[in-house]
Design a protein around this motif. Structure first.
Motif, short mmCIF file in Angstrom:
data_model
loop_
_atom_site.label_atom_id
_atom_site.label_comp_id
_atom_site.label_asym_id
_atom_site.label_seq_id
_atom_site.Cartn_x
_atom_site.Cartn_y
_atom_site.Cartn_z
N SER A 106 0.79 -1.24 0.00
CA SER A 106 0.00 0.00 0.00
C SER A 106 0.82 1.29 0.00
O SER A 106 0.34 2.31 -0.49
CB SER A 106 -0.94 0.00 1.21
OG SER A 106 -0.20 -0.09 2.42
N ASP A 107 2.05 1.24 0.55
CA ASP A 107 2.80 2.48 0.71
C ASP A 107 4.15 2.52 0.01
O ASP A 107 4.92 3.46 0.22
CB ASP A 107 3.03 2.75 2.22
CG ASP A 107 1.73 2.92 2.98
OD1 ASP A 107 0.78 3.45 2.37
OD2 ASP A 107 1.67 2.52 4.15
N SER A 108 4.46 1.53 -0.80
CA SER A 108 5.78 1.48 -1.45
C SER A 108 5.75 2.24 -2.77
O SER A 108 4.71 2.70 -3.24
CB SER A 108 6.18 0.03 -1.68
OG SER A 108 5.25 -0.61 -2.54
N THR A 109 6.91 2.33 -3.41
CA THR A 109 7.01 2.96 -4.73
C THR A 109 6.35 2.07 -5.77
O THR A 109 6.22 0.85 -5.56
CB THR A 109 8.48 3.18 -5.10
OG1 THR A 109 9.11 1.90 -5.24
CG2 THR A 109 9.20 3.99 -4.04
N PRO A 110 5.92 2.64 -6.90
CA PRO A 110 5.31 1.81 -7.95
C PRO A 110 6.22 0.67 -8.39
O PRO A 110 5.75 -0.43 -8.70
CB PRO A 110 5.07 2.82 -9.07
CG PRO A 110 4.92 4.13 -8.38
CD PRO A 110 5.85 4.07 -7.21
N GLU A 111 7.53 0.90 -8.42
CA GLU A 111 8.46 -0.14 -8.86
C GLU A 111 8.46 -1.32 -7.89
O GLU A 111 8.37 -2.47 -8.31
CB GLU A 111 9.87 0.45 -8.97
CG GLU A 111 10.91 -0.59 -9.40
CD GLU A 111 12.33 -0.05 -9.31
OE1 GLU A 111 13.25 -0.80 -9.70
OE2 GLU A 111 12.52 1.09 -8.84
N VAL A 112 8.55 -1.01 -6.59
CA VAL A 112 8.58 -2.07 -5.58
C VAL A 112 7.25 -2.83 -5.58
O VAL A 112 7.22 -4.06 -5.50
CB VAL A 112 8.86 -1.48 -4.18
CG1 VAL A 112 8.61 -2.53 -3.09
CG2 VAL A 112 10.27 -0.96 -4.10
N ARG A 113 6.18 -2.08 -5.70
CA ARG A 113 4.86 -2.73 -5.69
C ARG A 113 4.72 -3.65 -6.89
O ARG A 113 4.19 -4.77 -6.77
CB ARG A 113 3.76 -1.67 -5.71
CG ARG A 113 2.36 -2.23 -5.53
CD ARG A 113 1.34 -1.10 -5.38
NE ARG A 113 0.02 -1.65 -5.10
CZ ARG A 113 -0.85 -2.05 -6.03
NH1 ARG A 113 -0.51 -1.96 -7.32
NH2 ARG A 113 -2.02 -2.54 -5.69
N ALA A 114 5.17 -3.24 -8.05
CA ALA A 114 5.08 -4.07 -9.26
C ALA A 114 5.90 -5.35 -9.10
O ALA A 114 5.44 -6.44 -9.48
CB ALA A 114 5.55 -3.28 -10.48
N ILE A 115 7.10 -5.22 -8.53
CA ILE A 115 7.95 -6.40 -8.32
C ILE A 115 7.27 -7.37 -7.35
O ILE A 115 7.25 -8.59 -7.56
CB ILE A 115 9.33 -5.97 -7.78
CG1 ILE A 115 10.10 -5.20 -8.84
CG2 ILE A 115 10.14 -7.19 -7.32
CD1 ILE A 115 11.39 -4.58 -8.34
N ALA A 116 6.71 -6.82 -6.26
CA ALA A 116 6.07 -7.65 -5.25
C ALA A 116 4.84 -8.36 -5.82
O ALA A 116 4.63 -9.56 -5.59
CB ALA A 116 5.67 -6.80 -4.05
N LEU A 117 4.05 -7.64 -6.59
CA LEU A 117 2.83 -8.23 -7.15
C LEU A 117 3.15 -9.30 -8.17
O LEU A 117 2.44 -10.32 -8.27
CB LEU A 117 1.95 -7.15 -7.77
CG LEU A 117 1.33 -6.15 -6.78
CD1 LEU A 117 0.49 -5.13 -7.52
CD2 LEU A 117 0.47 -6.89 -5.75
N GLU A 118 4.20 -9.13 -8.94
CA GLU A 118 4.61 -10.15 -9.90
C GLU A 118 4.99 -11.44 -9.17
O GLU A 118 4.63 -12.55 -9.60
CB GLU A 118 5.79 -9.64 -10.73
CG GLU A 118 6.27 -10.62 -11.80
CD GLU A 118 5.22 -10.88 -12.87
OE1 GLU A 118 5.14 -12.04 -13.35
OE2 GLU A 118 4.47 -9.95 -13.21
N ALA A 119 5.72 -11.30 -8.06
CA ALA A 119 6.11 -12.46 -7.28
C ALA A 119 4.90 -13.17 -6.68
O ALA A 119 4.80 -14.40 -6.68
CB ALA A 119 7.08 -12.05 -6.18
#
Length: 564
Positions: A517-530
């Motif tokens: 919810s509070d990370s950068t778009p890049e981190v969130r995208a990496i996390a969601l892909e995983a």
């Protein structure tokens, strides 16, 4: 009910049965044989009394009874999934991340640990009072959850609610078996699955709505008390009584239960679910605690099998597990088919919403709407089989079709990613929903026709274990896959970004996590892909369930059943 002779010299049981007061479109049997109840043994007298109950029951009364039965099935489904949308708010209020999985697992544990015991109790005790006791237990568990001051109390409440939920679910199936004719039984049984499905899909909606309002997440559990109070008169005053041993003393019946088998059975499921929940997610796989848990689980399973096989401290007739069913190829295949369908249904009903929450960023209400194709096709498949099996009664064909459709849908789901189009997901949902719906409830009606009439309660217990047991074990397995593979995937994807193990665990709990919810778009995208790749692997549980249904169908005897 008074079965004595009236002043005019006529036996009221015989008189009522002979008159055949019900119409041809009634769900009850219309070919009841007249009997003289004044000189009958207890079991035959009960049968005659049930005939009178059936013939005297008005359509209004039967309709209200159905409302009561299907409402409890709805509440059971509601409580099965309501925790999916409120984990974050509960964690924020009560803390204790390590116990968070017990919001969902505790309910399943209470349900599956008492399946076989309830099967025996419904065979030994008065159905109405046991059913009412189960409703009260369910409501007490809900009250404990709503008022919980900490996560430990909430976990206990979820277990208590699960115990009551199993009792009301099995009681509903039992009531239909008692008072509905074989020809109409598949449809009435399918409706239990239908309302359970409605409850499952509305669980996240209701939970999310309460958690986002001033009422807070606590009313997600208190709502059960309100609905229970409103409908209490139906259960107390309108539900008919039934009990094969009703005229016998109650204490000897309870004393003769297979208590050792019940304890070992509950311990088997409890230890497996605890082991699957804690292994890797809470404690490392190579830790002494996890190894000890799995060893004790294996030993308990062996002890349970030996105790049931030898009937140690019980009798072959009173064993908690209906071992005699294992001697029937047809019943064993129905068991496997039901278990496979349950695995498909439970895996998808929990993890499809999780996919949309992570991959599409949907809230609780939107997530529930995304699940509608699955629910509607599951309900359609259940009602279709319930309506047509009595007419097109080559039941093995239903399982082959069910398994094939479920397997195709599950294979497609196991290949998804966060970029999979929503329209494709809807198509996959249609396949797995229709596939599992065709056979999720069908085993009950078919097994009752294949089994001797005096074994009806026993064979119902056998199918109950398949349906609820496989559902709980498949979810425990899927949860272990999600937690372990998801943690490894996230840890690898976010390596070097400074996130702790606790923060990565929180990410798997949903939007409450700062990573989501509070990370950068890049981190969130990496996390969601995983997480997306992990969810694809979780659907392997659904794939295994579909393959089991297909294999069971292919190995069944291609025989017809006559539901008349």
């Amino acid at each position: 009910m008074d079965s004595g002779v009236t002043a005019s010299g006529h036996d009221p049981v015989q008189h009522v049965v002979e008159k055949q007061l019900i119409s041809s479109d009634s769900p009850f049997e219309s070919d009841t044989v007249a009997t003289d109840a004044s000189n009958q043994p207890a079991s035959e007298q009960n049968a005659a009394e049930e005939a009178v109950i059936a013939t005297q029951m008005s359509k209004i009364r039967w309709f209200s009874i159905c409302v009561g039965l299907y409402l409890t099935a709805f509440l059971y489904g509601l409580d099965s999934t309501i925790s999916a949308a409120i984990q974050g708010p509960i964690l924020e209020t009560l803390g204790d991340l390590e116990l968070l999985p017990w919001i969902g697992t505790g309910f399943l544990l209470g349900s599956v640990a008492t399946i076989s015991l309830f099967g025996s109790l419904y065979n030994k005790l008065e159905v109405k009072w046991l059913y009412l006791g189960s409703i009260i237990t369910f409501e007490v568990g809900s009250a404990i959850c709503g008022a919980a001051p900490n996560m430990q109390v909430l976990a206990v409440g979820r277990v208590v609610a699960g115990v009551g939920g199993t009792g009301i679910y099995l009681g509903g199936v039992g009531y239909i078996n008692i008072f509905v004719s074989p020809a109409k039984r598949p449809l009435y049984t399918a409706l239990i699955g239908t309302f359970w499905g409605f409850g499952c899909v509305l669980g996240p909606v209701i939970g999310g709505a309460f958690s986002q309002s001033s009422a807070t997440w606590r009313w997600s559990f208190y709502i059960n008390l309100v609905l229970g109070a409103v409908t209490a008169p139906i259960y107390i005053f309108w539900f008919p009584r039934h009990g094969v041993h009703r005229h016998e003393k109650i204490l000897p019946r309870i004393k003769n239960l297979d208590w050792l088998g019940a304890i070992l059975n509950a311990a088997t499921y409890a230890l497996f679910i605890v082991s699957a929940t804690y292994a890797g997610a809470i404690w490392p796989w190579d830790s002494g605690k996890v190894i000890a848990l799995w060893v004790v689980t294996g030993v308990t399973i062996i002890l349970f099998v030996l105790q049931q096989w030898t009937a140690f401290l019980t009798t072959k007739e009173d064993r908690i597990y209906p071992v005699w069913c294992l001697k029937s190829r047809s019943l064993v295949m129905l068991y496997l088919g039901t278990a496979g369908s349950s695995a498909v249904l439970n895996c998808n009903i929990y993890y499809i919403p999780l996919y949309f929450e992570f991959a599409k960023g949907d809230g609780p209400i939107a997530v529930a709407a995304r699940l509608l194709p699955f629910i509607f096709l599951m309900i359609f498949g259940s009602l279709l089989s319930g309506s047509l099996i009595p007419k097109l009664n080559l039941y093995a064909a239903w399982y082959v079709i069910s398994g094939a459709v479920s397997l195709v849908g599950s294979v497609l789901l196991s290949r998804i990613s966060v970029t999979t189009p929503t329209s494709n997901m809807y198509g996959f949902e249609v396949l797995v929903g229709l596939g599992c719906g065709l056979t999720f409830q069908a085993g009950y009606s078919i097994a009752l026709v294949l089994a001797p009439p005096e074994k009806a309660t026993s064979v119902l217990s056998f199918i109950n274990v398949a349906q609820l047991g496989a559902g709980a074990l498949s979810l425990a397995t899927a949860g272990s896959i999600f937690q372990n593979i998801g943690f490894s995937a996230l840890q690898s994807a976010l390596d070097g970004r400074g996130y702790s193990s606790a923060e990565i665990r929180e990410a798997l709990a949903g939007g409450y996590s700062s990573i989501i919810s509070d990370s950068t778009p890049e981190v969130r995208a990496i996390a969601l892909e995983a997480i997306g790749s992990t969810l694809a692997k979780v659907f392997g549980t659904s794939l295994a369930g579909g393959a089991t249904v297909l294999a069971a169908g292919l190995l069944m005897r291609w025989e017809k059943v006559k539901m008349t």
